[in-house]
Design an enzyme around this catalytic site. Structure first.
Site, PDB file in Angstrom:
ATOM      1  N   ARG A  54     -35.031 -64.613 -78.603  1.00 47.74           N
ATOM      2  CA  ARG A  54     -33.917 -65.451 -78.150  1.00 47.74           C
ATOM      3  C   ARG A  54     -34.408 -66.460 -77.119  1.00 47.74           C
ATOM      4  O   ARG A  54     -35.103 -66.093 -76.168  1.00 47.74           O
ATOM      5  CB  ARG A  54     -32.826 -64.572 -77.537  1.00 47.74           C
ATOM      6  N   ARG A  95     -19.216 -73.219 -62.792  1.00 50.04           N
ATOM      7  CA  ARG A  95     -19.928 -72.733 -61.601  1.00 50.04           C
ATOM      8  C   ARG A  95     -19.378 -73.393 -60.347  1.00 50.04           C
ATOM      9  O   ARG A  95     -18.831 -74.499 -60.400  1.00 50.04           O
ATOM     10  CB  ARG A  95     -21.429 -73.046 -61.705  1.00 50.04           C
ATOM     11  N   LYS A 241     -20.452 -66.057 -80.113  1.00 46.76           N
ATOM     12  CA  LYS A 241     -20.494 -65.144 -78.964  1.00 46.76           C
ATOM     13  C   LYS A 241     -19.059 -64.839 -78.528  1.00 46.76           C
ATOM     14  O   LYS A 241     -18.308 -65.740 -78.167  1.00 46.76           O
ATOM     15  CB  LYS A 241     -21.293 -65.769 -77.824  1.00 46.76           C
ATOM     16  N   THR A 299     -26.210 -57.741 -73.383  1.00 47.11           N
ATOM     17  CA  THR A 299     -25.977 -57.801 -71.937  1.00 47.11           C
ATOM     18  C   THR A 299     -26.112 -56.448 -71.238  1.00 47.11           C
ATOM     19  O   THR A 299     -25.386 -55.501 -71.546  1.00 47.11           O
ATOM     20  CB  THR A 299     -24.600 -58.403 -71.567  1.00 47.11           C
TER      21      THR A 299
END
Length: 497
Positions: A54, A95, A241, A299
């Protein structure tokens, strides 16, 4: 020692490495980063059991990624592996901006102001958030989570100037560039940001096998990405995802439109109430298997091994449960990208997978997935279903399929057959792409002779490479007439002579 003997021994070592690389049916995805971004270290990971590398486009430059893709291509040419490449787009990651003095202590009850209008240095007076539509999308009462949910604030006012005032529910230390999650808010940002579009153009120029789309909210996000890929005549396949509650609402359609799915538990675990994450993971896996779509669990699977040489007991159980639930692949992120022991992490994960598959794994799930008579693919589905059923009844030593689209491979894989699964294809891009799919070992084969000759060839190829031997029972699927490239319509049983 003569040159001929040396060449023979090297060939035998390569053959054995290729066979051993197929022992674990549940595949391993590893993220490339500074800890493992040389050819030698990547080869260590491949030998330890990695099937897919990945590339995380949230970090590094396109030049870095081009170099890594070149190393993967070299490895597939020089070694007996079919390592797949996966490009993970960053998506609309929100963010906070820079923070004065590098950190800001915020306490329960503090009132803060978020702005997306100007890139201010964050203080208790005002903090920048990289989301231009923040004041338009949030509403009073919405929660905002920061730094993977470590900090929580609640919207109390939206000012006429477009700032958002919040009250701190759970305080702590706020640091620069930390992620922001809006679990109560319908985000209006497009799934592909300007950065993603630039990265996508680069990815499509480099023939990456899989492209993961972050923060998918609805099936239209996948449709848009696939349209862009098709316009470039690319064979890249798309992974959705699942990391937002809105995606769970449209899960069926997202799975239908995607080529594969990733259970991205990082943001999903922040956006959803924590007690709902395990059931969401199980539901996503079940629905993906039902639709014949590869599914990755990702994850923090072995996060403690970023620094340690052994995983926590809970992490061992987490990996084992993902395997038991039927995931096609389990993924490592920082464990390999920045961890101290990348190859050891992969080897440890592989040992867990092998133990589960040797002892408690539920193979032969075809009874859960009977072909649907109203499906447009019913006839070929029926062949695949019965091939797996006969392979189980005959205790077949190999189940062999042919495919041009990948459909037969994904379908046979979804039944989770106990018989080793080998797929032949004339489409070169599929050989590596199928490395993500549970139990599949793929081979390039482009002959178009009679079906009998093709089956004879395939059996001989597997026998020469040590995968089957004389007196083994093998099940073949294929289609005839060969030159018409029809969906799978033939099933044959052979005892190897």
């Amino acid at each position: 020692m003569s040159d001929n003997i040396t060449k023979y021994l090297h060939k035998e070592m390569d053959r054995q490495a290729g066979i051993e690389h197929t022992f674990h049916r549940t595949k391993i995805v590893a993220t490339i980063g500074p800890a493992c971004d040389t050819y030698e270290k990547m080869l260590e990971l491949a030998k330890a059991g990695v099937n897919v590398f990945r590339l995380n486009f949230s970090h590094g430059t396109q030049e870095d990624k081009a170099r890594i893709l070149g190393l993967i291509e070299r490895m597939n040419e020089e070694e007996p592996f079919n390592i797949s490449s996966l490009a993970d787009l960053q998506g609309p990651k929100l963010r906070v901006g820079e923070i004065q003095n590098g950190l800001l202590e915020i306490n329960n009850g503090d009132i803060l102001t978020f702005t997306s209008k100007e890139k201010v240095i964050g203080t208790k007076e005002k903090i920048y958030v990289s989301y231009p539509n923040l004041h338009e999308d949030v509403k009073v009462g919405d929660k905002i989570l920061i730094d993977d949910g470590k900090l929580e604030v609640v919207v109390i006012e939206i000012t006429p100037e477009g700032d958002v005032k919040v009250a701190v529910s759970y305080g702590g230390i706020l640091m620069p560039k930390k992620g922001v999650n809006l679990p109560d808010t319908d985000i209006s940002l497009p799934a592909l940001t300007e950065k993603d579009i630039s990265d996508l153009e680069f990815i499509l120029q480099h023939n990456v096998d899989w492209i993961a789309l972050s923060f998918v909210r609805k099936a239209e996000d996948i449709i848009d990405l696939k349209k862009r890929i098709a316009e470039k005549n690319s064979s890249s396949k798309v992974i959705a995802k699942i990391e937002m509650p809105s995606a769970l609402k449209d899960l069926r359609n997202i799975i239908l439109e995607s080529d594969a799915v990733m259970v991205a538990r990082g943001d999903l675990g922040v956006e959803l109430p924590v007690e709902k994450v395990p059931m969401a993971q199980r539901d996503i896996i079940r629905k993906c298997i039902h639709r014949g779509k590869p599914v990755i669990v990702a994850t923090q699977m072995m996060e403690s091994m970023i620094d340690r040489i052994k995983p926590n007991r809970s992490e061992i159980t987490d990996v084992a449960n993902a395997v038991l639930e039927g995931a096609d692949a389990v993924m490592l992120s920082a464990e390999t990208a920045t961890g101290k022991h990348p190859a050891l992490v992969v080897e440890t994960m592989r040992r867990i997978i092998l133990e589960v598959e040797k002892t408690e794994y539920r193979y032969n799930r075809e009874e859960d997935l009977k072909p649907l008579s109203h499906s447009p693919t019913f006839l070929s589905d029926a062949i695949c279903y019965n091939a797996c059923k006969i392979a189980k009844d005959a205790n077949a030593d190999a189940l062999i399929g042919m495919t041009q689209s990948g459909y037969t491979a994904f379908t046979l894989s979804s039944y989770r057959p106990k018989s080793p699964l080998y797929i032949f294809t004339k489409v070169k891009s599929l050989v590596n792409q199928l490395s993500l799919s549970w139990g599949v070992r793929a081979f390039y084969y482009d002959e178009e002779i009679s079906l009998d000759d093709i089956i004879f060839d395939q059996i001989n190829i597997l026998r020469e490479r040590g995968f089957i031997k004389t007196d083994d029972v093998v099940i073949n699927t294929g289609s005839t007439p060969v030159n018409l490239h029809l969906p799978t319509n033939v099933l044959k049983i052979t005892k190897v002579e």
